[in-house]
Design a protein around this motif. Structure first.
Motif, PDB file in Angstrom:
ATOM      1  N   CYS A   1       7.127  23.963  27.258  1.00 19.05           N
ATOM      2  CA  CYS A   1       6.364  22.714  27.170  1.00 19.05           C
ATOM      3  C   CYS A   1       6.841  21.872  25.996  1.00 19.05           C
ATOM      4  N   LYS A   3       4.987  19.508  24.757  1.00 19.47           N
ATOM      5  CA  LYS A   3       3.810  18.938  24.089  1.00 19.47           C
ATOM      6  C   LYS A   3       3.188  19.894  23.096  1.00 19.47           C
ATOM      7  N   CYS A  45      -0.467  19.993  22.436  1.00 13.05           N
ATOM      8  CA  CYS A  45      -1.924  19.877  22.535  1.00 13.05           C
ATOM      9  C   CYS A  45      -2.546  20.933  21.609  1.00 13.05           C
ATOM     10  N   CYS A  85      -3.959  24.476  23.195  1.00 10.23           N
ATOM     11  CA  CYS A  85      -3.279  25.261  24.225  1.00 10.23           C
ATOM     12  C   CYS A  85      -2.314  26.302  23.653  1.00 10.23           C
ATOM     13  N   ILE A  87       0.281  27.680  24.903  1.00 10.57           N
ATOM     14  CA  ILE A  87       1.725  27.579  25.171  1.00 10.57           C
ATOM     15  C   ILE A  87       2.305  26.268  24.633  1.00 10.57           C
ATOM     16  N   ARG A  88       1.589  25.642  23.723  1.00 10.52           N
ATOM     17  CA  ARG A  88       2.083  24.414  23.074  1.00 10.52           C
ATOM     18  C   ARG A  88       3.447  24.686  22.453  1.00 10.52           C
ATOM     19  N   GLY A 109       4.191  23.933  31.917  1.00 15.04           N
ATOM     20  CA  GLY A 109       4.175  23.081  30.728  1.00 15.04           C
ATOM     21  C   GLY A 109       4.824  21.748  31.071  1.00 15.04           C
ATOM     22  N   GLU A 110       4.655  20.778  30.204  1.00 12.71           N
ATOM     23  CA  GLU A 110       5.167  19.433  30.532  1.00 12.71           C
ATOM     24  C   GLU A 110       6.619  19.272  30.072  1.00 12.71           C
TER      25      GLU A 110
HETATM   26 FE1  SF4 Z   1      -0.602  20.540  26.660  1.00 11.94          FE
HETATM   27 FE2  SF4 Z   1      -0.257  21.393  29.233  1.00 11.94          FE
HETATM   28 FE3  SF4 Z   1       1.672  21.758  27.373  1.00 11.94          FE
HETATM   29 FE4  SF4 Z   1      -0.566  23.149  27.209  1.00 11.94          FE
HETATM   30  S1  SF4 Z   1       0.921  23.267  28.868  1.00 11.94           S
HETATM   31  S2  SF4 Z   1       0.522  22.103  25.508  1.00 11.94           S
HETATM   32  S3  SF4 Z   1      -2.079  21.689  27.955  1.00 11.94           S
HETATM   33  S4  SF4 Z   1       0.904  19.794  28.134  1.00 11.94           S
END
Ligand code: SF4
Ligand code: SAH
Length: 355
Positions: A55, A57, A59, A62, A64-65, A101-102
């Motif tokens: 991921c 991101k 957040c 979360c 798995i950030r 993840g993003e």
């Molecule tokens: Fe954010 Fe989704 Fe990545 Fe978790 S998986 S950090 S909620 S974007």
């Protein structure tokens, strides 16, 4: 006494969210009736494939950030994804969800496009595919829609921008406005749109949750997944753990939220989320009994499950997809609901919107 209808106010909903024990019974029973008379006592399976925990991101809630260096990262191979889909298809699940993840970028976009086309080809278009891959550009959403994705899940997380900004880093990669823009884009591109929120976040009041439910109604979503916020030690929000409601309180409020939403939006699809089960072993059944009509058996290969830990105490991480399927089937039968095998299980709400 509050008159239960789909025209509840913020004040009504705030009061309803706070009901507990015997006082909550009339709410739960009313919601059960609304469900029976609208979507019926049918629960649809959505096979969940946790495709990757990589991921970009950060957040704050979360596990798995990107900033959690302790997370062991993985991405499923094409064969692993397709094997999971074949299983869902043979089991006559109504649809599958590809979640991750993003990630943005050409390689990821092309990979998802390829998988979508392959899924469509192998299953003769019989399995509806839902994506849950975060914020993307219009072109990417368009490309995936054209390749066969028909639904998209993107939670607003909280409809209060101030809270949103407290649970995410302050930068353009984590913006409330962008999230809203994506939800509107998905709607415009004819996806069935799913959203949702976390319940019991730090900084969040009961009234905020009431406003969240009205946000979902005003946005006119087709599907909702919402559940309790659960802390994860390796995240910045963990520092606020002492200010949280007890887990039982978060759970009770989430169950009431499902019931209220069913009354506000009788014909949408509402998921009984896994996070509920991490607090109460029969949490998902309880959600089904008060209005939820979707459940997501996990299809992720067992070896990856312990790495897709969005929160602590995630259930079922030692099981495999066969065990999850059998277990859920039994659990649903206990609630007196049938399983909607072999149909896409589109939200009636979406179908009506399209008329
Ligand atoms: Fe954010 Fe989704 Fe990545 Fe978790 S998986 S950090 S909620 S974007
Ligand atoms: N990356 C995608 C999909 C994976 S995260 C996205 O963010 O949309 C899917 C959902 O998990 C998020 O929307 C969030 O609501 C939920 N989630 C993440 N961390 C959580 C936590 N600590 N407690 C409860 N739910 C959490």
């Amino acid at each position: 006494m509050i008159h239960l209808s789909n025209a509840l106010t913020v004040k009504d909903i705030t009061q309803l969210l706070a009901l507990r024990g015997k006082d909550a019974k009339f709410l739960h029973e009313h919601a059960r009736e609304v469900k029976k008379n609208s979507v019926g006592n049918v629960v649809y399976f959505r096979g969940l494939v946790e495709y990757s925990n990589i991921c970009s991101k950060n957040c704050y809630y979360c596990g798995i950030r990107a900033g959690n260096q302790a997370a062991v990262r993985y991405k499923m191979s094409d064969d692993e994804v397709l094997e999971a889909i074949d299983f869902a298809w043979k089991k006559k699940y109504a649809s599958v969800v590809l979640q991750a993840g993003e990630i943005s970028g050409q390689e990821f976009t092309d990979k998802i496009e390829h998988l979508l086309k392959e899924i469509h080809r192998r299953t003769n278009g019989e399995v509806a595919v839902t994506l849950s891959l975060g914020e993307q550009t219009r072109e990417i959403y368009e490309k995936w829609r054209a390749a066969g994705a028909s639904r998209y899940l993107l939670r607003i997380e909280t409809s209060n921008p101030e809270i949103y900004n407290k649970i995410h880093p302050t930068n353009t990669h984590h913006s409330f406005e962008e999230r809203l823009r994506c939800l509107h884009l998905l709607r415009e591109l004819d996806y069935q749109v799913g959203s949702g929120v976390m319940i019991g976040l730090p900084f969040q009041t009961v009234e905020d949750v009431a406003r969240d439910l009205l946000f979902l109604k005003e946005f006119d979503v087709d599907m909702v997944g919402m559940g309790p916020y659960l802390e994860h030690e390796a995240t910045p929000l963990f520092a606020h753990k002492d200010q949280l409601l007890s887990k039982q309180e978060r759970f009770d409020m989430a169950i009431n939220a499902v019931a209220i939403l069913r009354i506000l939006m009788p014909d949408i699809n509402i998921a009984a989320t896994t996070a509920l089960q991490s607090i109460d072993p029969t949490g998902r059944e309880k959600a089904i009994e008060v209005g939820a009509n979707v459940i997501m058996p996990n299809l992720t290969p067992t070896k990856y499950r312990e790495n897709y830990l969005l929160y602590e105490n995630k259930p079922c991480i030692d099981e495999d997809k066969e065990q999850c399927a059998g277990c859920l089937e039994t659990r649903i039968r206990f609630t007196g609901n049938e399983i909607g095998y072999g149909s896409w299980g589109d939200a009636q709400h979406y179908q009506k919107r399209k008329l």
